[in-house]
Design a protein around this motif. Structure first.
Motif, short mmCIF file in Angstrom:
data_model
loop_
_atom_site.label_atom_id
_atom_site.label_comp_id
_atom_site.label_asym_id
_atom_site.label_seq_id
_atom_site.Cartn_x
_atom_site.Cartn_y
_atom_site.Cartn_z
N LEU A 57 -14.17 -71.71 56.65
CA LEU A 57 -15.24 -71.57 55.87
C LEU A 57 -16.35 -72.47 56.35
O LEU A 57 -16.20 -73.48 56.97
N THR A 58 -17.44 -71.99 55.94
CA THR A 58 -18.57 -72.90 56.31
C THR A 58 -18.68 -73.81 55.10
O THR A 58 -18.18 -73.57 53.96
N PRO A 59 -19.22 -74.92 55.12
CA PRO A 59 -19.34 -75.95 53.98
C PRO A 59 -20.16 -75.42 52.92
O PRO A 59 -19.77 -75.65 51.88
N CYS A 60 -21.15 -74.67 53.08
CA CYS A 60 -21.71 -74.00 51.99
C CYS A 60 -20.88 -72.95 51.39
O CYS A 60 -20.70 -72.99 50.17
N ALA A 61 -20.18 -71.91 51.87
CA ALA A 61 -19.19 -71.28 51.27
C ALA A 61 -18.23 -72.10 50.62
O ALA A 61 -17.73 -71.73 49.66
N TRP A 62 -17.54 -73.20 51.06
CA TRP A 62 -16.48 -74.03 50.45
C TRP A 62 -17.12 -74.56 49.15
O TRP A 62 -16.41 -74.45 48.18
N ALA A 63 -18.36 -75.10 49.12
CA ALA A 63 -18.98 -75.59 48.02
C ALA A 63 -19.20 -74.48 46.99
O ALA A 63 -18.91 -74.81 45.91
N GLU A 64 -19.44 -73.24 47.22
CA GLU A 64 -19.68 -72.24 46.58
C GLU A 64 -18.47 -71.76 45.83
O GLU A 64 -18.35 -71.65 44.64
N PHE A 65 -17.47 -71.87 46.71
CA PHE A 65 -16.06 -71.51 46.04
C PHE A 65 -15.35 -72.38 45.24
O PHE A 65 -15.29 -72.26 43.99
N THR A 66 -15.35 -73.65 45.49
CA THR A 66 -15.17 -74.76 44.73
C THR A 66 -15.95 -74.90 43.34
O THR A 66 -15.46 -75.22 42.56
N ALA A 67 -17.15 -74.68 43.46
CA ALA A 67 -18.10 -74.74 42.24
C ALA A 67 -17.42 -73.53 41.11
O ALA A 67 -17.73 -73.71 40.21
N SER A 68 -17.08 -72.47 41.93
CA SER A 68 -16.71 -71.32 40.93
C SER A 68 -15.45 -71.51 40.23
O SER A 68 -15.04 -70.85 39.32
N LEU A 69 -14.71 -72.74 40.77
CA LEU A 69 -13.26 -72.97 40.03
C LEU A 69 -13.66 -73.83 38.61
O LEU A 69 -12.68 -73.65 37.94
N ASP A 70 -14.67 -74.51 38.45
CA ASP A 70 -14.98 -75.11 37.33
C ASP A 70 -14.94 -74.22 36.19
O ASP A 70 -15.41 -73.18 35.84
N TYR A 117 -4.94 -80.06 43.72
CA TYR A 117 -4.52 -78.92 42.68
C TYR A 117 -2.99 -78.29 42.97
O TYR A 117 -2.46 -77.72 42.33
N SER A 118 -2.51 -78.98 44.11
CA SER A 118 -1.33 -78.59 44.49
C SER A 118 -0.18 -79.05 43.55
O SER A 118 -0.20 -80.13 42.91
N ASN A 119 1.00 -78.08 43.37
CA ASN A 119 1.95 -78.60 42.36
C ASN A 119 3.11 -79.23 43.22
O ASN A 119 3.28 -79.17 44.30
N THR A 120 4.29 -79.74 42.49
CA THR A 120 5.29 -80.53 43.01
C THR A 120 6.52 -79.45 43.44
O THR A 120 7.44 -79.75 43.92
N ALA A 121 6.24 -78.00 43.16
CA ALA A 121 7.27 -77.06 43.68
C ALA A 121 7.27 -76.45 45.14
O ALA A 121 7.75 -75.75 45.52
N GLY A 122 6.15 -77.16 45.89
CA GLY A 122 5.92 -76.79 47.14
C GLY A 122 5.02 -75.91 47.37
O GLY A 122 4.63 -75.65 48.49
N GLU A 123 4.15 -75.55 46.47
CA GLU A 123 3.14 -74.53 46.59
C GLU A 123 1.72 -75.32 46.89
O GLU A 123 1.34 -75.45 45.76
N CYS A 124 1.55 -75.58 48.07
CA CYS A 124 0.50 -76.45 48.14
C CYS A 124 -0.70 -75.78 49.35
O CYS A 124 -0.40 -75.03 49.99
#
Length: 57
Positions: free
Chosen positions: A44-57, A11-18
């Motif tokens: 983060l715990t893997p569970c918290a990471w999974a919950e965070f990334t799932a919330s981005l959809d 999801y990082s962009n080419t303007a250097g915001e990565c």
């Protein structure tokens, strides 16, 4: 401290915001700003990471 193997987010962009993520250490997902690699890490715990990334959809 464990050695994190960071990869740049697709999801990082080419303007250097990565965002970089490391998932190579058991039970930890580490996140950092690529502009400040020696700066603070968000851990983060893997569970918290999974919950965070799932919330981005």
């Amino acid at each position: 401290m464990p050695e994190f193997d960071f990869v740049k987010s697709s999801y990082s962009n080419t303007a250097g915001e990565c965002v970089e993520v490391a998932r190579n250490v058991p039970d930890v997902v580490a996140i950092r700003d690529s502009k400040t690699p020696d700066g603070p890490l968000l851990r983060l715990t893997p569970c918290a990471w999974a919950e965070f990334t799932a919330s981005l959809d």
